[in-house]
Design an enzyme around this catalytic site. Structure first.
Site, PDB file in Angstrom:
ATOM      1  N   LYS A  38     -13.846   0.711  17.469  1.00 37.99           N
ATOM      2  CA  LYS A  38     -12.467   0.471  17.116  1.00 37.99           C
ATOM      3  C   LYS A  38     -11.640  -0.217  18.553  1.00 37.99           C
ATOM      4  CE  LYS A  38     -11.115   1.098  13.042  1.00 37.99           C
ATOM      5  NZ  LYS A  38     -10.914   1.821  12.002  1.00 37.99           N
TER       6      LYS A  38
ATOM      7  N   ASN B 170       0.787  -1.255   0.363  1.00 41.70           N
ATOM      8  CA  ASN B 170       0.114  -0.046  -0.287  1.00 41.70           C
ATOM      9  C   ASN B 170       0.732   1.145   0.132  1.00 41.70           C
ATOM     10  OD1 ASN B 170       0.526   1.168   2.896  1.00 41.70           O
ATOM     11  ND2 ASN B 170      -0.068  -1.126   3.009  1.00 41.70           N
TER      12      ASN B 170
ATOM     13  N   ILE C  50      -2.082  -6.931  14.691  1.00 43.66           N
ATOM     14  CA  ILE C  50      -1.030  -6.412  15.472  1.00 43.66           C
ATOM     15  C   ILE C  50      -1.694  -5.685  16.994  1.00 43.66           C
ATOM     16  CG2 ILE C  50       1.320  -5.193  16.161  1.00 43.66           C
ATOM     17  CD1 ILE C  50       1.261  -6.612  12.462  1.00 43.66           C
TER      18      ILE C  50
END
Ligand code: C5P
Length: 400
Positions: free
Chosen positions: A340, A211, A309
């Site tokens: 989140k 990306n 992660i």
């Protein structure tokens, strides 16, 4: 009482700007606090202050010329930085910042800085239009990414009669930054883990899924944490940035390697996950380069989900007490960021709205600082500034 800077040697680079007269006072203040001051005066700097005044205040010879046999035999451009504890550039002119950003080495000052192995603090001074020019911003971004620290400039009346940001910080403030650098390292003794950059997930020996993350934000955070005294381990994907000074950098390519490197780096007092980890990786990497086959359809790539992660570290038995994530959102920023925080079990999220802006690789970012119960809009500002503000929050958290 012992003078605070008694054992320190400062290399002061004075470049061409009217603010050079303030550097004479800076020399006096540094010396009053016990520092040994060596000065390099550029050609431009010597238009504003004389070598005699500088050397009289330093009680040392002033260095001016790359090609002077005398300067080279007595000290030399390599030893000038090797024998210093800190390098200060004050005033740092727009031209000199541009020179440094581009790694030029055409006079004694720029050559010494290119060869330097010591922390660099610069105090910009210039007309406000020069300061606001995108060219200057781009140069500053490069210098911050290399771990250099900036003080000022301040806003006010300028020597040219105009008004705006661009005045060099007063010598007293520069002295304070020097004292802070040596003594007030509030995160000293703490270990910070930072992830940065993209991951590359191999398809075959030559192709990968990646990306556009530049790694700039993570590198700026690592540098700011180090400056505040933390021991920083930076786990970095493939980026095109120099390692910040005094930071332990571990280079990885894939998400699996990043997770392993993070776990190996534990225990840590905090983890700041800025990396743009690829959500998926090819299920298997082809041993040889996949060939185009004339009459066959293009190959399908079966994907598998990568580990999260941030979430994995949050659930780890050695979870760092402070876990910080980043989030790019296109809508319902606060709601999604708070969800989140819940889902990944982290403490804070820096969220940016990417609905109509390009963030990757840009020197600025617009983030919202979101915790379980608070929300602050930090407005658009340079990534180095976001790093500084985040480090302030981390210091506050540790002061509680
Ligand atoms: O879920 P999302 O990708 O939006 O979460 C972004 C945050 O999670 C960032 O802090 C990023 O570094 C982290 N992350 C991670 N591992 C992943 C995906 C995201 O650490 N596989």
């Amino acid at each position: 009482m012992d003078k605070a800077l008694k054992t320190k040697t400062i290399l002061l680079v004075i470049t061409g700007g009217i603010a050079a007269y303030k550097s004479l006072e800076l020399i006096r203040l540094l010396r009053k606090n016990g520092a040994k001051v060596r000065a390099i005066l550029t050609k431009g700097g010597a238009q504003f202050v004389t070598p005699l005044s500088v050397s009289a205040l330093c009680e040392e010879e002033v260095f001016t010329d790359l090609w002077s046999l005398k300067d080279e035999t007595e000290m030399g451009h390599i030893r000038l930085s090797r024998e210093a504890d800190l390098i200060i550039i004050a005033p740092a002119s727009a031209d000199f910042l541009a020179k440094m950003a581009h790694g030029k080495a055409d006079d004694l000052a720029s050559t010494t800085l290119l060869a330097a192995n010591k922390p660099i603090l610069f105090a910009p001074a210039m007309n406000h239009k020069m300061w606001e020019n995108n060219a200057t911003h781009d140069n500053l971004q490069k210098l911050h990414a290399r771990g250099m620290s900036q003080i000022g400039p301040e806003e006010g009346d300028m020597a040219c009669g105009e008004y705006g940001p661009g005045r060099m910080s007063p010598p007293e403030s520069i002295l304070q930054s020097v004292l802070d650098y040596f003594y007030k390292r509030p995160l000293k003794g703490l270990h910070a883990l930072v992830t940065a950059g993209p991951t590359h997930e191999p398809i075959d020996p030559v192709r990968y899924i990646g990306n556009r993350s530049s790694g700039r934000q993570g590198y700026a955070i690592a540098a700011a944490l180090e400056l505040a005294g933390a021991h920083v381990t930076l786990i970095s994907g493939p980026v095109n940035l120099p390692a910040p000074p005094n930071v332990d950098v571990i280079y990885i390519e894939t998400a699996a390697q990043m997770l392993k490197a993070c776990k190996n780096a534990l225990p840590a007092d905090m983890a700041i996950c800025t990396a743009a980890v690829s959500d998926w990786a090819p299920q298997a990497q082809a041993k040889n380069k996949i060939k185009k086959q004339k009459d066959l359809p293009p190959p399908a790539i079966a994907l598998t989900e990568n580990p999260d992660i941030l979430q994995t570290l949050c659930m780890d038995k050695d979870r760092p007490p402070l876990m910080i994530g980043f989030a790019a959102e296109t809508n319902d920023l606060e709601k999604n960021a708070k969800a989140k925080i819940q889902r990944k079990k982290c403490d804070w999220i820096l969220a940016n709205d990417v609905s109509n802006q390009k963030v990757f690789g840009k020197p600025e970012n617009h983030v919202h600082f979101i915790t379980k119960h608070t929300h602050e809009d930090w407005k658009e500002c340079p990534k180095a500034e976001i790093a500084r503000r985040l480090v302030e929050k981390i210091i506050e958290y540790h002061d509680q």
